[in-house]
Design an enzyme around this catalytic site. Structure first.
Site, short mmCIF file in Angstrom:
data_model
loop_
_atom_site.label_atom_id
_atom_site.label_comp_id
_atom_site.label_asym_id
_atom_site.label_seq_id
_atom_site.Cartn_x
_atom_site.Cartn_y
_atom_site.Cartn_z
N TYR A 67 0.83 -1.22 0.00
CA TYR A 67 0.00 0.00 0.00
C TYR A 67 0.86 1.27 0.00
O TYR A 67 0.50 2.27 -0.62
CB TYR A 67 -0.99 -0.04 1.18
CG TYR A 67 -2.19 -0.89 0.86
CD1 TYR A 67 -2.22 -2.25 1.17
CD2 TYR A 67 -3.28 -0.36 0.17
CE1 TYR A 67 -3.30 -3.05 0.82
CE2 TYR A 67 -4.36 -1.16 -0.19
CZ TYR A 67 -4.36 -2.50 0.13
OH TYR A 67 -5.42 -3.29 -0.26
N HIS A 119 -14.68 2.41 -1.50
CA HIS A 119 -13.67 1.47 -1.00
C HIS A 119 -12.58 2.16 -0.20
O HIS A 119 -11.48 1.62 -0.05
CB HIS A 119 -13.07 0.68 -2.18
CG HIS A 119 -14.09 -0.15 -2.89
ND1 HIS A 119 -13.98 -0.49 -4.22
CD2 HIS A 119 -15.25 -0.68 -2.45
CE1 HIS A 119 -15.04 -1.21 -4.57
NE2 HIS A 119 -15.82 -1.35 -3.51
N CYS A 158 -3.89 3.09 20.87
CA CYS A 158 -3.98 1.79 21.57
C CYS A 158 -2.74 0.92 21.35
O CYS A 158 -2.66 -0.19 21.87
CB CYS A 158 -5.23 1.02 21.10
SG CYS A 158 -4.99 0.22 19.50
N GLY A 195 -14.58 3.19 -16.67
CA GLY A 195 -13.31 2.58 -16.29
C GLY A 195 -13.40 1.55 -15.21
O GLY A 195 -12.56 1.50 -14.32
C1 BV8 Z 1 -18.42 -7.33 0.92
C2 BV8 Z 1 -9.91 -1.34 -2.03
C3 BV8 Z 1 -19.72 -8.37 2.59
C4 BV8 Z 1 -8.72 -2.19 -1.74
C5 BV8 Z 1 -11.37 -2.82 -3.32
C6 BV8 Z 1 -18.87 -13.83 -5.42
C7 BV8 Z 1 -19.81 -13.12 -6.18
C8 BV8 Z 1 -20.10 -11.79 -5.89
C9 BV8 Z 1 -19.46 -11.14 -4.83
C10 BV8 Z 1 -18.53 -11.83 -4.11
C11 BV8 Z 1 -18.22 -13.16 -4.38
N1 BV8 Z 1 -17.28 -13.56 -3.52
C12 BV8 Z 1 -16.97 -12.54 -2.69
C13 BV8 Z 1 -17.73 -11.49 -3.03
C14 BV8 Z 1 -17.77 -10.19 -2.41
C15 BV8 Z 1 -16.59 -9.35 -2.88
C16 BV8 Z 1 -16.53 -9.29 -4.38
O1 BV8 Z 1 -17.28 -8.57 -5.01
N2 BV8 Z 1 -15.60 -10.08 -4.97
C17 BV8 Z 1 -15.46 -10.09 -6.40
C18 BV8 Z 1 -13.96 -10.16 -6.76
C19 BV8 Z 1 -16.20 -11.29 -6.95
N3 BV8 Z 1 -16.86 -8.03 -2.37
C20 BV8 Z 1 -16.43 -7.73 -1.14
O2 BV8 Z 1 -15.76 -8.45 -0.45
C21 BV8 Z 1 -16.87 -6.37 -0.62
N4 BV8 Z 1 -17.40 -6.55 0.70
O3 BV8 Z 1 -19.05 -7.89 0.06
O4 BV8 Z 1 -18.66 -7.48 2.25
C22 BV8 Z 1 -19.90 -8.23 4.03
C23 BV8 Z 1 -21.08 -7.65 4.51
C24 BV8 Z 1 -21.27 -7.58 5.87
C25 BV8 Z 1 -20.27 -8.03 6.76
C26 BV8 Z 1 -19.07 -8.58 6.26
C27 BV8 Z 1 -18.88 -8.67 4.88
C28 BV8 Z 1 -15.68 -5.43 -0.53
C29 BV8 Z 1 -15.14 -5.14 -1.90
C30 BV8 Z 1 -14.12 -4.01 -1.81
C31 BV8 Z 1 -12.75 -4.53 -2.19
N5 BV8 Z 1 -11.79 -3.41 -2.22
N6 BV8 Z 1 -10.53 -1.77 -3.29
C32 BV8 Z 1 -7.56 -1.86 -2.65
O5 BV8 Z 1 -7.71 -1.01 -3.55
O6 BV8 Z 1 -6.50 -2.45 -2.43
S1 BV8 Z 1 -11.96 -3.32 -4.83
C33 BV8 Z 1 -10.70 -3.01 -5.98
O7 BV8 Z 1 -10.83 -3.92 -7.02
C34 BV8 Z 1 -10.85 -1.66 -6.63
O8 BV8 Z 1 -11.41 -0.72 -5.76
C35 BV8 Z 1 -11.76 -1.91 -7.82
O9 BV8 Z 1 -13.07 -1.54 -7.55
C36 BV8 Z 1 -11.79 -3.41 -7.93
C37 BV8 Z 1 -11.42 -3.91 -9.25
O10 BV8 Z 1 -10.09 -3.38 -9.56
P1 BV8 Z 1 -9.69 -3.18 -11.12
O11 BV8 Z 1 -10.17 -4.38 -11.85
O12 BV8 Z 1 -8.33 -2.68 -11.37
O13 BV8 Z 1 -10.48 -2.00 -11.46
P2 BV8 Z 1 -11.67 -2.13 -12.25
O14 BV8 Z 1 -12.63 -3.16 -11.85
O15 BV8 Z 1 -12.13 -0.76 -12.11
O16 BV8 Z 1 -11.06 -2.63 -13.72
C38 BV8 Z 1 -10.21 -1.80 -14.49
C39 BV8 Z 1 -11.11 -1.41 -15.65
O17 BV8 Z 1 -10.57 -0.27 -16.28
C40 BV8 Z 1 -11.21 -2.51 -16.72
O18 BV8 Z 1 -12.55 -2.68 -17.09
C41 BV8 Z 1 -10.42 -1.92 -17.89
O19 BV8 Z 1 -10.94 -2.30 -19.15
C42 BV8 Z 1 -10.65 -0.46 -17.68
N7 BV8 Z 1 -9.65 0.44 -18.24
C43 BV8 Z 1 -8.32 0.22 -18.39
N8 BV8 Z 1 -7.75 1.33 -18.92
C44 BV8 Z 1 -8.73 2.25 -19.08
C45 BV8 Z 1 -9.93 1.69 -18.65
N9 BV8 Z 1 -11.09 2.36 -18.68
C46 BV8 Z 1 -11.07 3.61 -19.16
N10 BV8 Z 1 -9.95 4.24 -19.59
C47 BV8 Z 1 -8.77 3.58 -19.57
N11 BV8 Z 1 -7.65 4.18 -20.00
#
Ligand code: BV8
Length: 249
Positions: A67, A119, A158, A195
Site C-alpha cells: 500500500y 472502498h 492503543c 473505467g
Molecule cells: C463485501 C480497495 C460483505 C482495496 C477494493 C462472489 C460473487 C459476488 C461477490 C462476491 C463473491 N465472492 C466474494 C464477493 C464479495 C466481494 C466481491 O465482489 N468479490 C469479487 C472479486 C467477486 N466483495 C467484497 O468483499 C466487498 N465486501 O461484500 O462485504 C460483508 C457484509 C457484511 C459483513 C461482512 C462482509 C468489498 C469489496 C471491496 C474490495 N476493495 N478496493 C484496494 O484497492 O487495495 S476493490 C478493488 O478492485 C478496486 O477498488 C476496484 O473496484 C476493484 C477492481 O479493480 P480493477 O479491476 O483494477 O479495477 P476495475 O474493476 O475498475 O477494472 C479496471 C477497468 O478499467 C477494466 O474494465 C479496464 O478495461 C478499464 N480500463 C483500463 N484502462 C482504461 C480503462 N477504462 C477507461 N480508460 C482507460 N484508459
C-alpha cells in the site's frame, strides 16, 4: 460518434447525473489497475488475496509495503483529462454525484467535490484494532521501484497496528457511504459507468439499481465489462478520450 452525440444530448437534458468510476479512470495517470499484473515484490500475488484482512494479519509488512508503494504512485501521479472532464461536468448539469471505487485522490485533485469513496482511501490509514485515524504518514516516500516489505506504524491511541484506510475483500462497505451511493443510483436519470470491470460487489450493483429505477446507463470502457449487459449504451474507448468529447458535443 453518433453514440457520443446521443449521450451529449442526454447530458444536456439530465437532472441528476451519477458518475461511477473505477481504476480505469486513473490508468492514464499511470496508476496500475487491479487487473494489470502486479509488479516487483508482489508480481506473484493475486491482488484480491492481498487486499484482505487475512493477508494483512498473516504478513503485515508485505501488505503495508504494497500500500505504501501504491500510495507513492498516487503521490507522484497527476489527474488526467478524464478526472478533469468529470470535474467540469459538475458545472454542466443541475446535479452531479461522483461515486468512485478508487482509493486515490485524483478526482479531488482535479476539482471534484464531495466524492463518495466506496472502498476508502490510501490517504486515510487507521488502527486495525481501535480504528483511530493515523495522521503520521509521510508525504515524501522513497519506496524502491520493485517494492519492499515495510513494518506498519503503531497506533498512538492503543498501540495496535496501523492499516490502510481501504475496504478489503470480505469487509463491509461503510454503511452511510453505500447508502448515499445507492440513493444517487435510484434518483439519477443518467449514469456514466467509467473505467471499471464491474466485477466487485456491492459497488457494481449500483448500475443495476440505476437501471431498475429508470435511469439511462452508459458504460465507457476500452474493453468489454461485466456491466455492458445492464447498459443501454456502451462507448468503447479510454476515459481520457471519451469524457472530454462529451463536453465538446
Ligand atoms: C463485501 C480497495 C460483505 C482495496 C477494493 C462472489 C460473487 C459476488 C461477490 C462476491 C463473491 N465472492 C466474494 C464477493 C464479495 C466481494 C466481491 O465482489 N468479490 C469479487 C472479486 C467477486 N466483495 C467484497 O468483499 C466487498 N465486501 O461484500 O462485504 C460483508 C457484509 C457484511 C459483513 C461482512 C462482509 C468489498 C469489496 C471491496 C474490495 N476493495 N478496493 C484496494 O484497492 O487495495 S476493490 C478493488 O478492485 C478496486 O477498488 C476496484 O473496484 C476493484 C477492481 O479493480 P480493477 O479491476 O483494477 O479495477 P476495475 O474493476 O475498475 O477494472 C479496471 C477497468 O478499467 C477494466 O474494465 C479496464 O478495461 C478499464 N480500463 C483500463 N484502462 C482504461 C480503462 N477504462 C477507461 N480508460 C482507460 N484508459
Amino acid at each position: 460518434y453518433r453514440e457520443a452525440v446521443m449521450i451529449a444530448e442526454a447530458l444536456r437534458n439530465c437532472r441528476h447525473l451519477l458518475v461511477f468510476s473505477g481504476a480505469g479512470v486513473s490508468a492514464e495517470s499511470g496508476i496500475a489497475t487491479f487487473r494489470d499484473a502486479l509488479s516487483g515484490l508482489w508480481a506473484r500475488f493475486d491482488p484480491a488475496r492481498l487486499a484482505t484482512p487475512e493477508a494483512f494479519l498473516a504478513d503485515p509488512e508485505l501488505v503495508w509495503g504494497w500500500y505504501e508503494w501504491r500510495r507513492q504512485q498516487v503521490l507522484r501521479a497527476a489527474p488526467n483529462a478524464a478526472h478533469r472532464a468529470i470535474a467540469e461536468l459538475a458545472s454542466r448539469v443541475p446535479r452531479l454525484t461522483l461515486v468512485t471505487q478508487n482509493v486515490d485522490d485524483l478526482h479531488e485533485r482535479a476539482g471534484s467535490q464531495a466524492v463518495i469513496h466506496l472502498h476508502g482511501s490510501l490517504h486515510a490509514p487507521c488502527c486495525f484494532d481501535c480504528a483511530a485515524p493515523y495522521a503520521g504518514l509521510d508525504t515524501e516516500l522513497s519506496e524502491p521501484e520493485q517494492g519492499r516489505r515495510l513494518p506498519p506504524p503503531y497506533c498512538g491511541v492503543c498501540g495496535g497496528r496501523v492499516r490502510p484506510g481501504v475496504v478489503w475483500f470480505g469487509e463491509p462497505l461503510p454503511l452511510a457511504t453505500l447508502e448515499a451511493a445507492e440513493q444517487a443510483a435510484k434518483q439519477c436519470d443518467l449514469m456514466l459507468v467509467v473505467g471499471t470491470a464491474g466485477a466487485v460487489y456491492p459497488a457494481a450493483g449500483l448500475a443495476h439499481h440505476a437501471r431498475a429505477a429508470g435511469a439511462r446507463v452508459v458504460v465507457l470502457n476500452p474493453a468489454p465489462s461485466a456491466l455492458d449487459e445492464v447498459a443501454h449504451q456502451v462507448l468503447t474507448g479510454t476515459a481520457a478520450t471519451l469524457l472530454p468529447q462529451l463536453l465538446d458535443d
